[in-house]
Enzyme design. Structure first.
Site, PDB file in Angstrom:
ATOM      1  N   ASP A   1      -0.300   8.634  10.334  1.00 39.80           N
ATOM      2  CA  ASP A   1       0.207  10.140  10.224  1.00 39.80           C
ATOM      3  C   ASP A   1      -0.191  11.090  11.313  1.00 39.80           C
ATOM      4  O   ASP A   1      -1.118  10.706  12.047  1.00 39.80           O
ATOM      5  CB  ASP A   1      -0.044  10.676   8.784  1.00 39.80           C
ATOM      6  CG  ASP A   1      -1.567  11.097   8.930  1.00 39.80           C
ATOM      7  OD1 ASP A   1      -2.315  10.256   9.139  1.00 39.80           O
ATOM      8  OD2 ASP A   1      -1.765  12.348   8.502  1.00 39.80           O
TER       9      ASP A   1
ATOM     10  N   ARG B   1       4.021   8.644   8.114  1.00 38.71           N
ATOM     11  CA  ARG B   1       3.779   7.824   7.466  1.00 38.71           C
ATOM     12  C   ARG B   1       4.792   6.560   7.230  1.00 38.71           C
ATOM     13  O   ARG B   1       4.467   5.440   7.081  1.00 38.71           O
ATOM     14  CB  ARG B   1       2.836   7.722   6.121  1.00 38.71           C
ATOM     15  CG  ARG B   1       1.631   8.699   6.364  1.00 38.71           C
ATOM     16  CD  ARG B   1       0.467   8.506   5.320  1.00 38.71           C
ATOM     17  NE  ARG B   1      -0.595   9.323   5.300  1.00 38.71           N
ATOM     18  CZ  ARG B   1      -1.804   9.101   6.059  1.00 38.71           C
ATOM     19  NH1 ARG B   1      -1.858   8.177   6.829  1.00 38.71           N
ATOM     20  NH2 ARG B   1      -2.654  10.094   5.822  1.00 38.71           N
TER      21      ARG B   1
ATOM     22  N   GLY C   1      -3.972   5.369   5.501  1.00 39.39           N
ATOM     23  CA  GLY C   1      -3.190   4.801   6.622  1.00 39.39           C
ATOM     24  C   GLY C   1      -2.799   3.367   6.469  1.00 39.39           C
ATOM     25  O   GLY C   1      -1.719   2.962   7.001  1.00 39.39           O
TER      26      GLY C   1
ATOM     27  N   ASP D   1     -10.015   2.956  16.057  1.00 36.05           N
ATOM     28  CA  ASP D   1     -10.028   3.697  17.031  1.00 36.05           C
ATOM     29  C   ASP D   1     -11.281   3.901  17.885  1.00 36.05           C
ATOM     30  O   ASP D   1     -11.702   3.005  18.674  1.00 36.05           O
ATOM     31  CB  ASP D   1      -9.499   5.329  16.574  1.00 36.05           C
ATOM     32  CG  ASP D   1      -8.983   5.757  17.738  1.00 36.05           C
ATOM     33  OD1 ASP D   1      -9.368   5.908  18.823  1.00 36.05           O
ATOM     34  OD2 ASP D   1      -7.949   6.827  17.518  1.00 36.05           O
TER      35      ASP D   1
ATOM     36  N   PHE E   1      -1.506   8.573  21.190  1.00 36.21           N
ATOM     37  CA  PHE E   1      -1.531   9.026  19.604  1.00 36.21           C
ATOM     38  C   PHE E   1      -0.469   8.284  19.184  1.00 36.21           C
ATOM     39  O   PHE E   1       0.826   8.651  19.582  1.00 36.21           O
ATOM     40  CB  PHE E   1      -1.581  10.395  19.676  1.00 36.21           C
ATOM     41  CG  PHE E   1      -1.981  10.658  18.354  1.00 36.21           C
ATOM     42  CD1 PHE E   1      -3.475  10.770  18.035  1.00 36.21           C
ATOM     43  CD2 PHE E   1      -1.264  10.716  17.143  1.00 36.21           C
ATOM     44  CE1 PHE E   1      -3.852  10.974  16.732  1.00 36.21           C
ATOM     45  CE2 PHE E   1      -1.968  10.844  15.745  1.00 36.21           C
ATOM     46  CZ  PHE E   1      -3.362  11.056  15.587  1.00 36.21           C
ATOM     47  N   VAL E   2      -0.506   7.384  18.184  1.00 38.13           N
ATOM     48  CA  VAL E   2       0.628   6.781  17.390  1.00 38.13           C
ATOM     49  C   VAL E   2       0.981   7.182  16.078  1.00 38.13           C
ATOM     50  O   VAL E   2      -0.109   7.558  15.522  1.00 38.13           O
ATOM     51  CB  VAL E   2       0.468   5.298  17.410  1.00 38.13           C
ATOM     52  CG1 VAL E   2       0.654   4.827  18.950  1.00 38.13           C
ATOM     53  CG2 VAL E   2      -0.772   4.814  17.000  1.00 38.13           C
TER      54      VAL E   2
END
Ligand code: PRP
Length: 193
Positions: free
Chosen positions: A171, A177, A56, A115, A164-165
């Site tokens: 992704d 991505r 990420g 998170d 949720f991003v």
């Protein structure tokens, strides 16, 4: 009105699951410049080792490194706790270890998002025992609910709510991505990622 062609429907920018834009390309770029300038000041006579947490953080690490006016080194570590799911499995797995020895190094761990903090706790434990001179964390995004002080996060790009991003490295099932901005992911029953 005409229906969009199948080719247009396949475009990332036409994807129906991409919702509200949370952070534009420009907002990301400006904040990353600020973080880079701050790190440049604070690591003046040092040669920090940026540890990019794959996958990420690849986009953020690249742009952050360009924004730091110091001779940085970059290495990569890969962990996974989400797999292809949008929910954490609760277990962090080391997928690829670093190549560089951390002994005596000034390490900046670069994350895309904190998170639940599970991944970061695991990474801290794993890296601290390798004897770095210093270990700081720079994350582009952090959830409002995350206890950043408890996790020892020094640099934060943006604090975001619980949506949720996707995009800019983040992704769903390895998709999105390469979206240039950060958007809210809006799943529906018909279309899957
Ligand atoms: C994501 C993200 C962080 C982690 C944060 O990684 O890149 O590493 O989750 O979540 P946490 O604070 O709840 O642990 P993911 O496992 O999805 O792998 P990826 O980076 O390859 O997408």
């Amino acid at each position: 009105m005409n229906e969009p062609s199948p080719a247009a429907q396949h475009r990332l920018t036409e994807d129906p699951n991409i919702g509200r834009v949370l952070l534009t390309e420009q907002q990301l770029a400006e904040r990353i410049q600020e973080l880079g300038a701050q790190i440049t000041e604070e690591y003046q006579d040092r040669r920090p080792l940026m540890v990019c947490v794959l996958r990420g953080a690849y986009a953020f690490t690249t742009d952050l490194a360009f924004a730091i006016d110091l001779p940085v080194e970059i290495d990569f570590i890969a962990v996974s706790s989400y797999g292809s799911s949008t929910r954490t499995s609760g277990v962090v797995r080391l997928v690829k270890d670093l190549d560089v020895d951390l002994t005596g190094r000034d390490v900046i761990l670069v994350e895309d998002i904190v998170d639940t903090g599970l991944t970061l706790r695991y990474l801290r434990r794993s890296l601290e025992v390798r004897g770095p001179a210093s270990l700081e964390v720079c994350t582009l995004l952090a959830r409002e609910a995350a206890d950043l002080e408890g996790l020892g996060v020094k640099y934060v790009g943006f604090t975001i709510p619980g949506d949720f991003v996707v995009g800019y490295g983040l992704d769903v099932g390895e998709k999105y991505r390469n979206l240039r901005y950060l958007a809210v992911y809006e799943p529906d029953e018909v279309s899957t990622p």
